[in-house]
Design a protein around this motif. Structure first.
Motif, PDB file in Angstrom:
ATOM      1  N   ILE A  94      31.604  52.901  45.055  1.00  0.00           N
ATOM      2  CA  ILE A  94      31.494  51.479  44.712  1.00  0.00           C
ATOM      3  C   ILE A  94      32.423  51.173  43.542  1.00  0.00           C
ATOM      4  CG2 ILE A  94      29.974  49.649  43.899  1.00  0.00           C
ATOM      5  CD1 ILE A  94      27.663  51.082  45.255  1.00  0.00           C
ATOM      6  N   GLU A  95      33.257  50.176  43.742  1.00  0.00           N
ATOM      7  CA  GLU A  95      34.173  49.735  42.696  1.00  0.00           C
ATOM      8  C   GLU A  95      34.049  48.223  42.525  1.00  0.00           C
ATOM      9  OE1 GLU A  95      38.180  50.976  43.286  1.00  0.00           O
ATOM     10  OE2 GLU A  95      37.663  53.071  43.685  1.00  0.00           O
ATOM     11  N   ALA A  96      33.752  47.810  41.282  1.00  0.00           N
ATOM     12  CA  ALA A  96      33.630  46.384  40.965  1.00  0.00           C
ATOM     13  C   ALA A  96      33.776  46.223  39.455  1.00  0.00           C
ATOM     14  CB  ALA A  96      32.294  45.842  41.444  1.00  0.00           C
ATOM     15  N   ASP A  97      33.957  44.992  38.993  1.00  0.00           N
ATOM     16  CA  ASP A  97      34.015  44.741  37.565  1.00  0.00           C
ATOM     17  C   ASP A  97      33.249  43.468  37.226  1.00  0.00           C
ATOM     18  OD1 ASP A  97      35.768  42.480  38.008  1.00  0.00           O
ATOM     19  OD2 ASP A  97      37.430  43.893  38.179  1.00  0.00           O
ATOM     20  N   PHE A  98      33.181  43.149  35.959  1.00  0.00           N
ATOM     21  CA  PHE A  98      32.354  42.012  35.529  1.00  0.00           C
ATOM     22  C   PHE A  98      32.909  40.684  36.023  1.00  0.00           C
ATOM     23  CE2 PHE A  98      34.829  39.972  32.161  1.00  0.00           C
ATOM     24  CZ  PHE A  98      35.811  40.921  31.913  1.00  0.00           C
ATOM     25  N   LYS A 129      38.692  38.529  44.821  1.00  0.00           N
ATOM     26  CA  LYS A 129      38.412  37.215  44.233  1.00  0.00           C
ATOM     27  C   LYS A 129      39.555  36.822  43.306  1.00  0.00           C
ATOM     28  CE  LYS A 129      34.956  34.804  41.430  1.00  0.00           C
ATOM     29  NZ  LYS A 129      33.665  34.950  40.693  1.00  0.00           N
ATOM     30  N   GLN A 130      40.107  35.640  43.536  1.00  0.00           N
ATOM     31  CA  GLN A 130      41.179  35.151  42.685  1.00  0.00           C
ATOM     32  C   GLN A 130      40.604  34.604  41.378  1.00  0.00           C
ATOM     33  OE1 GLN A 130      43.578  32.321  44.833  1.00  0.00           O
ATOM     34  NE2 GLN A 130      44.589  33.902  46.057  1.00  0.00           N
ATOM     35  N   ILE A 131      41.122  35.135  40.262  1.00  0.00           N
ATOM     36  CA  ILE A 131      40.666  34.675  38.954  1.00  0.00           C
ATOM     37  C   ILE A 131      41.588  33.586  38.422  1.00  0.00           C
ATOM     38  CG2 ILE A 131      40.033  35.399  36.623  1.00  0.00           C
ATOM     39  CD1 ILE A 131      38.341  36.626  38.893  1.00  0.00           C
ATOM     40  N   LEU A 132      42.890  33.847  38.436  1.00  0.00           N
ATOM     41  CA  LEU A 132      43.897  32.857  38.021  1.00  0.00           C
ATOM     42  C   LEU A 132      44.872  32.643  39.173  1.00  0.00           C
ATOM     43  CD1 LEU A 132      44.587  34.090  34.376  1.00  0.00           C
ATOM     44  CD2 LEU A 132      43.263  32.078  35.058  1.00  0.00           C
ATOM     45  N   THR A 157      43.771  38.782  40.370  1.00  0.00           N
ATOM     46  CA  THR A 157      42.674  38.944  41.329  1.00  0.00           C
ATOM     47  C   THR A 157      41.784  40.097  40.884  1.00  0.00           C
ATOM     48  OG1 THR A 157      43.970  40.450  42.727  1.00  0.00           O
ATOM     49  CG2 THR A 157      44.039  38.081  43.269  1.00  0.00           C
ATOM     50  N   SER A 158      40.550  40.026  41.298  1.00  0.00           N
ATOM     51  CA  SER A 158      39.585  41.087  41.012  1.00  0.00           C
ATOM     52  C   SER A 158      39.043  41.608  42.338  1.00  0.00           C
ATOM     53  CB  SER A 158      38.441  40.548  40.148  1.00  0.00           C
ATOM     54  OG  SER A 158      37.491  41.579  39.894  1.00  0.00           O
ATOM     55  N   ASN A 159      39.131  42.894  42.521  1.00  0.00           N
ATOM     56  CA  ASN A 159      38.718  43.501  43.787  1.00  0.00           C
ATOM     57  C   ASN A 159      37.417  44.292  43.617  1.00  0.00           C
ATOM     58  OD1 ASN A 159      41.126  42.641  45.111  1.00  0.00           O
ATOM     59  ND2 ASN A 159      42.217  44.357  44.162  1.00  0.00           N
ATOM     60  N   LYS A 160      36.663  44.306  44.680  1.00  0.00           N
ATOM     61  CA  LYS A 160      35.484  45.180  44.743  1.00  0.00           C
ATOM     62  C   LYS A 160      35.417  45.777  46.136  1.00  0.00           C
ATOM     63  CE  LYS A 160      32.477  41.158  45.457  1.00  0.00           C
ATOM     64  NZ  LYS A 160      31.351  40.386  44.900  1.00  0.00           N
ATOM     65  N   LYS A 161      34.910  46.972  46.191  1.00  0.00           N
ATOM     66  CA  LYS A 161      34.852  47.647  47.485  1.00  0.00           C
ATOM     67  C   LYS A 161      33.748  48.701  47.453  1.00  0.00           C
ATOM     68  CE  LYS A 161      38.366  51.163  46.432  1.00  0.00           C
ATOM     69  NZ  LYS A 161      39.627  51.780  46.886  1.00  0.00           N
TER      70      LYS A 161
END
Length: 208
Positions: free
Chosen positions: A127-131, A65-68, A73-77
């Motif tokens: 699982i990897e993700a952030d706020f 997901k692009q933040i700026l 970017t913020s990745n989750k997997k």
């Protein structure tokens, strides 16, 4: 002498008519009995035929997901281990047929379409993700869709659907064996089935 001859003729004629009547009644009784046997066979075969298979697969899920814009970017997997039971079923209680006593024909009009059911068991690892890009309901829905598509692909590549069709043919073969033994004809979509081999060539509703 004429009276005796006339009496003999009348007696022979009466015996002939009685024998003819008895034969007709016997044939009618045999037709009714044959029809009843076929009805009973259809009742016995009219059940749910289920072919079961088990499949395992490991899937990777990635989402960015692009933040700026492209600068942040913020990745989750996640790693998903899938174990699934797959069922292919033909409900022969829905078999459409016609019994014609006059022509001694059992006509199979329509074979019900097969149903495929998938019951997956999913386990999530790594699982990897952030706020900024957390796991949400839409992610799990997407993963479930991925799992279903992947499993369907594996089922298509397997022998499960072929095994299900073979089981269906073996059930239909019971109709041919019975009708043939009774001197009846088995038809499927107005085509006569002249042997067990011919059953292998009939058009069965596709599973996929």
């Amino acid at each position: 002498m004429k009276k005796i001859l006339l009496g003999i003729i009348v007696t022979v004629l009466a015996l002939f008519l009685f024998q003819t009547y008895s034969t007709q009644k016997k044939e009618e009784a045999q037709l009714v009995a044959s029809s009843a046997l076929i009805q009973e066979q259809i009742k016995q075969v009219g059940k749910l035929i289920v072919t079961e298979g088990h499949f395992s697969q490991v899937l990777n899920y990635n989402n960015s997901k692009q933040i700026l814009g492209p600068y942040l970017t913020s990745n989750k997997k996640a790693l998903i281990v899938v174990n699934a039971d797959v069922f292919i079923a033909f409900d022969l209680a829905q078999l459409e047929y016609d019994i014609n006593q006059e022509t001694k024909t059992l006509s199979l009009l329509n074979i019900p379409k097969p149903e495929i059911k998938i019951h997956p068991d999913l386990e999530y690892y790594d699982i990897e993700a952030d706020f900024l890009n957390p796991f949400e309901a839409k992610d799990y829905n997407h993963i479930n869709s991925m799992v279903k598509d992947a499993l369907l692909k594996k089922v298509k590549q397997s022998d499960l659907h072929k095994n299900a069709q073979n089981r269906l043919i073996s059930e239909l073969a019971k109709f041919y064996i019975l009708t043939n033994s009774l001197g009846w004809t088995l038809e499927y979509k107005q085509q006569s089935i002249n042997g067990l081999e011919a059953l292998q060539n009939i058009t069965i509703p596709p599973i996929f």
